[in-house]
Design an enzyme around this catalytic site. Structure first.
Site, short mmCIF file in Angstrom:
data_model
loop_
_atom_site.label_atom_id
_atom_site.label_comp_id
_atom_site.label_asym_id
_atom_site.label_seq_id
_atom_site.Cartn_x
_atom_site.Cartn_y
_atom_site.Cartn_z
N SER A 171 0.81 -1.22 0.00
CA SER A 171 0.00 0.00 0.00
C SER A 171 0.85 1.26 0.00
O SER A 171 0.37 2.33 -0.38
CB SER A 171 -0.94 0.01 1.20
OG SER A 171 -0.20 0.01 2.42
N SER A 172 2.12 1.16 0.42
CA SER A 172 2.97 2.35 0.49
C SER A 172 4.43 1.91 0.50
O SER A 172 4.75 0.72 0.53
CB SER A 172 2.66 3.17 1.75
OG SER A 172 2.93 2.39 2.91
N ASP A 205 -4.25 -10.09 5.57
CA ASP A 205 -3.61 -9.96 6.87
C ASP A 205 -2.73 -11.19 7.02
O ASP A 205 -3.23 -12.31 7.21
CB ASP A 205 -4.65 -9.88 7.99
CG ASP A 205 -4.02 -9.67 9.37
OD1 ASP A 205 -2.78 -9.85 9.49
OD2 ASP A 205 -4.75 -9.35 10.32
N SER A 262 14.26 -8.90 3.87
CA SER A 262 14.84 -8.90 5.21
C SER A 262 15.25 -7.47 5.55
O SER A 262 14.52 -6.52 5.25
CB SER A 262 16.01 -9.87 5.27
OG SER A 262 16.57 -9.93 6.57
N TYR A 281 12.51 -7.08 16.90
CA TYR A 281 12.46 -6.91 15.45
C TYR A 281 13.65 -7.62 14.79
O TYR A 281 13.49 -8.33 13.79
CB TYR A 281 12.46 -5.43 15.08
CG TYR A 281 12.46 -5.18 13.59
CD1 TYR A 281 11.30 -5.35 12.84
CD2 TYR A 281 13.61 -4.79 12.93
CE1 TYR A 281 11.30 -5.15 11.47
CE2 TYR A 281 13.63 -4.57 11.57
CZ TYR A 281 12.46 -4.75 10.84
OH TYR A 281 12.48 -4.54 9.48
N LYS A 287 13.84 -10.84 11.94
CA LYS A 287 14.57 -10.81 10.67
C LYS A 287 15.69 -11.86 10.65
O LYS A 287 15.97 -12.47 9.61
CB LYS A 287 15.14 -9.41 10.42
CG LYS A 287 14.06 -8.37 10.14
CD LYS A 287 13.23 -8.72 8.91
CE LYS A 287 12.21 -7.67 8.57
NZ LYS A 287 11.42 -7.99 7.37
#
Length: 294
Positions: free
Chosen positions: A13-14, A52, A130, A144, A148
């Site tokens: 979406s962005s 989702d 990644s 976070y 990754k």
């Protein structure tokens, strides 16, 4: 006439996902982007599907909708993710689990959903997005980074398993590029006073890095090259931070590199307007002096 190649990219979406989807659509691919709220995406170049990645049902519905439209899938790009900053001790398990559901298990869900299609075709490609955080641990970004790092090991194993079926698997490890990532980033709900100054320093460095980040087009162009490559590699790094920091880390003694990172991030020696590229320059200068001019 050859069949138009179909690409499915999550988190389109962005930002990076949107830029990549748009570029691939302009280059002749049939592109489907995804978002939890597809109606908010600003695009005329490709079709958006609701997804989702944290939900098995949503993933199955998305892949089924794509197959009803196209009948085949050539490339899956797993890009959807969000961030969570805070000290490890400040981060609850209830906060960490949704991050893994989105950033790691979301990738696993998507891959498992498309593999029966690709195996039947005896062809396909999976590109997992990644991060520099997948090859280096950063303070106040531990969970976070964990998502990754998990993706890195998973993708390397997956690559071995799927070669037999002519399914190519690669990782892209970007540095800092413009996106909505900083706005979507969450901060740990717990707050421990002893971490406060260091935590705020790390968060400000991250935000400044995102504010000064480059346009994501180099990442999109790299992804296009990977798709067009007949024998793509496992790992690709893009962005000065992602290219140079891991190299410096490999060349230097562990203690020297670790000390430089802590001096310039944790102890707040850099000015408040510093970004990761400033840290990169500072670490090169610091470690160079310590190695050659002790």
């Amino acid at each position: 006439m050859s069949q138009q190649r179909v690409v499915l990219i999550t988190g389109a979406s962005s930002g990076l996902g949107n830029a990549t989807a748009s570029l691939l659509a302009k280059r002749g691919f049939k592109v489907f982007g995804t978002s939890r709220n597809p109606e908010t995406a600003k695009t005329t170049d490709f079709e958006m599907l609701q997804l989702d990645v944290r939900s098995d049902q949503s993933v199955d519905a998305c892949v089924q909708a794509l197959m009803e439209r196209t009948g085949h899938l050539d490339v899956l790009i797993n890009n959807a993710a969000y961030g969570l900053m805070g000290a490890s001790e400040e981060t609850t398990i209830l906060e960490a689990k949704p991050l893994f559901e989105a950033n790691f298990f979301g990738v696993v869900r998507m891959v498992n959903a498309v593999l029966p299609i690709m195996r039947a075709q005896r062809s396909g490609q999976i590109i997992n997005i990644s991060s520099l955080a997948g090859v280096m641990g950063w303070p106040f970004d531990s969970v976070y980074c964990g998502t990754k790092y998990a993706m890195e090991g998973y993708t390397e194993s997956l690559r071995h398993e799927l070669k037999l079926f002519n399914i190519r698997v690669s990782l892209v490890e970007p540095g800092f590029f413009k996106s909505n990532f900083a706005r979507a980033m969450k901060v740990s709900s717990e707050s421990i006073d002893e971490y406060a100054q260091m935590r705020e320093q790390a968060i400000q460095i991250f935000k400044e890095s995102m504010r000064r980040a480059s346009d994501p087009r180099p990442v999109s162009e790299l992804i296009l090259r990977i798709i067009e490559d007949k024998s793509p590699r496992l790992r690709y790094r893009v962005g000065k931070e992602s290219v140079w920091l891991p190299r410096i880390r490999m060349l230097l003694p562990e203690g020297v590199f670790e000390s430089a990172i802590q001096r310039h991030i944790l102890k707040g020696i850099v000015e408040s307007k510093a970004g990761i590229r400033d840290i990169l320059v500072a670490v090169i200068s610091e470690t160079g002096k310590r190695l050659f001019w002790p």
